[in-house]
Write a protein that holds these residues in place. Sequence first.
Motif, mmCIF file in Angstrom:
data_model
loop_
_atom_site.group_PDB
_atom_site.id
_atom_site.type_symbol
_atom_site.label_atom_id
_atom_site.label_comp_id
_atom_site.label_asym_id
_atom_site.label_seq_id
_atom_site.Cartn_x
_atom_site.Cartn_y
_atom_site.Cartn_z
ATOM 1 N N PHE A 135 0.864 -1.179 0.000
ATOM 2 C CA PHE A 135 0.000 0.000 0.000
ATOM 3 C C PHE A 135 0.896 1.224 0.000
ATOM 4 O O PHE A 135 1.935 1.232 0.642
ATOM 5 C CB PHE A 135 -0.872 0.004 1.259
ATOM 6 N N TRP A 136 0.514 2.230 -0.746
ATOM 7 C CA TRP A 136 1.222 3.507 -0.635
ATOM 8 C C TRP A 136 0.215 4.645 -0.616
ATOM 9 O O TRP A 136 -0.913 4.517 -1.097
ATOM 10 C CB TRP A 136 2.253 3.705 -1.751
ATOM 11 N N ASN A 137 0.625 5.746 -0.041
ATOM 12 C CA ASN A 137 -0.240 6.911 0.067
ATOM 13 C C ASN A 137 -0.428 7.566 -1.295
ATOM 14 O O ASN A 137 0.535 7.717 -2.051
ATOM 15 C CB ASN A 137 0.341 7.930 1.047
ATOM 16 N N VAL A 138 -1.647 7.951 -1.604
ATOM 17 C CA VAL A 138 -1.935 8.665 -2.848
ATOM 18 C C VAL A 138 -2.663 9.964 -2.513
ATOM 19 O O VAL A 138 -3.888 10.001 -2.397
ATOM 20 C CB VAL A 138 -2.802 7.822 -3.808
ATOM 21 N N PRO A 139 -1.902 11.043 -2.318
ATOM 22 C CA PRO A 139 -2.555 12.331 -2.156
ATOM 23 C C PRO A 139 -3.230 12.695 -3.473
ATOM 24 O O PRO A 139 -2.747 12.323 -4.553
ATOM 25 C CB PRO A 139 -1.398 13.280 -1.826
ATOM 26 N N PHE A 294 9.422 0.662 -1.666
ATOM 27 C CA PHE A 294 8.718 0.796 -2.949
ATOM 28 C C PHE A 294 7.580 1.804 -2.811
ATOM 29 O O PHE A 294 7.367 2.642 -3.695
ATOM 30 C CB PHE A 294 8.175 -0.563 -3.374
ATOM 31 N N ALA A 295 6.870 1.729 -1.701
ATOM 32 C CA ALA A 295 5.751 2.640 -1.455
ATOM 33 C C ALA A 295 6.206 4.101 -1.453
ATOM 34 O O ALA A 295 5.540 4.972 -2.026
ATOM 35 C CB ALA A 295 5.074 2.293 -0.130
ATOM 36 N N MET A 296 7.334 4.368 -0.834
ATOM 37 C CA MET A 296 7.832 5.746 -0.774
ATOM 38 C C MET A 296 8.192 6.263 -2.162
ATOM 39 O O MET A 296 7.903 7.412 -2.509
ATOM 40 C CB MET A 296 9.034 5.825 0.171
ATOM 41 N N SER A 297 8.802 5.410 -2.974
ATOM 42 C CA SER A 297 9.164 5.825 -4.329
ATOM 43 C C SER A 297 7.930 6.003 -5.203
ATOM 44 O O SER A 297 7.884 6.888 -6.059
ATOM 45 C CB SER A 297 10.126 4.814 -4.961
ATOM 46 N N MET A 298 6.909 5.180 -4.995
ATOM 47 C CA MET A 298 5.680 5.325 -5.764
ATOM 48 C C MET A 298 4.969 6.631 -5.428
ATOM 49 O O MET A 298 4.464 7.325 -6.322
ATOM 50 C CB MET A 298 4.744 4.146 -5.494
ATOM 51 N N GLU A 299 4.936 6.974 -4.153
ATOM 52 C CA GLU A 299 4.304 8.243 -3.776
ATOM 53 C C GLU A 299 5.075 9.416 -4.387
ATOM 54 O O GLU A 299 4.487 10.383 -4.878
ATOM 55 C CB GLU A 299 4.233 8.400 -2.260
ATOM 56 N N LYS A 300 6.383 9.302 -4.392
ATOM 57 C CA LYS A 300 7.229 10.342 -4.984
ATOM 58 C C LYS A 300 6.968 10.459 -6.480
ATOM 59 O O LYS A 300 6.832 11.563 -7.024
ATOM 60 C CB LYS A 300 8.695 10.003 -4.709
ATOM 61 N N MET A 301 6.884 9.321 -7.161
ATOM 62 C CA MET A 301 6.613 9.337 -8.594
ATOM 63 C C MET A 301 5.259 9.948 -8.899
ATOM 64 O O MET A 301 5.084 10.674 -9.883
ATOM 65 C CB MET A 301 6.669 7.916 -9.159
#
Length: 323
Positions: A135-139, A294-301
Motif C-alpha cells: 500500500f502507498w499513500n496517494v494524495p 517501494f511505497a515511498m518511491s511510488m508516492e514520490k513518482m
Amino acid sequence: MSIKFLLICSLLGLLSVAQADLKFGFYVKTCPKAENIVFQYVREHIPHAPSLAAALLRMHFHDCFVRGCDASVLLNSTSKIPAEKTSPPNLSLRGFDFIDKIKSLIEEECPGVVSCADIISLVARDSVLVIGGPFWNVPTGRRDGLISNATEALNNIPAPTFNFTALTKSFASKGLDVTDLFLLSGAHTIGVSHCSSFSNRLYNFTGKGDQDPALDPFYAANLKKNKCKVPNDNTTIVEMDPGSFKTFDLGYYKLLLKRRGLFQSDAALTTDVVTKSSIIKLVSSPLEVFFKEFAMSMEKMGRIEVLTGSSGEIRKNCAVVNS
C-alpha cells in the motif's frame, strides 16, 4: 530588496501552493465516495484478471514520465497530433477501458469533480494492493492535461535498451534518484513482456547474430527453445519474474543477481556497484522492507509535475479534452 529577489519569492510561493493542492482526502467534501468507488471496482474485478494489475501500474508510470501525472496517456489522437497512446512505448499498454468504467461510475456520483489523473494513480495503487502488494499513500488533487504527443512519449519513457547512465539521466529528469530507479524497477516482479522487447539480446545483440553476454546463457537457451523461438516475436508473452509473476515479491531482484533480467535496462541495474549492493541488501531483508521502500518511491513518482489549482481541467471523458 531587489526585484529579482521578490520574483524568486513569488515563484517559490506559487510552487508551495501547487504542492499544497495535492493532499490526502482532497475530495472529502466534493466527492466523498470517490476513493471508495475506485477501490470497490478494483477489488471486484482485479482478482479475476490479476495480470491487469501490472498493466495499470505500468500505465501510471508511463503517464507520469510524460508531462507529469496528468492522464495525458489516456487522450486520443487529434487530427493534428498523434497521441501518446500511438507511440511505440505505449502500443502494448492496456486497461484503458478499466479506467473509463471507473470514471463513468464516479461521474454518476459527482460529475466534473474527480480527475482522470487521480483515478489512474488510485487504480494503480489499489490494483497492486488487491493482489497482495504494498500500500502507498496517494494524495489527490491532480488535474488533467490538455496535450498528448506521441513524440514526447518516445523521448521521455525509459527504453528497455537503456544502460545505467541513460536510466539515471531519465529518472533524474523527473526528480527521481538512483534509489527510486531500482525500487520502481521492482514493479517488474508482476510484469510481462513481448519477446520483441528483448529478442535482440537473444539473437542479434551487436548486429552480428550474437547473444548478450550479460544474459545468463542457460536462461537465454531456455527462452529461445520454449518462448521466443524466432527473432522479433510480437505475440508471445514472457513473465518478467517466472514462477511468481502474479506475486509482488523479491523474485525479480533475485533473478537480476542471476543475470536473468529480461531487459537490458534490468541487467543495467547490476552494472553499478552501489546499486547492485543495494539490491543484494534488499534481497536479504524481509519483504516488508521492499514494500515500505517501494511505497515511498511510488508516492514520490505520483507527484511528478502534477497540475493543480486552476491548471489543466477535470475531463468529463478521459479520452478527450473538454469542448
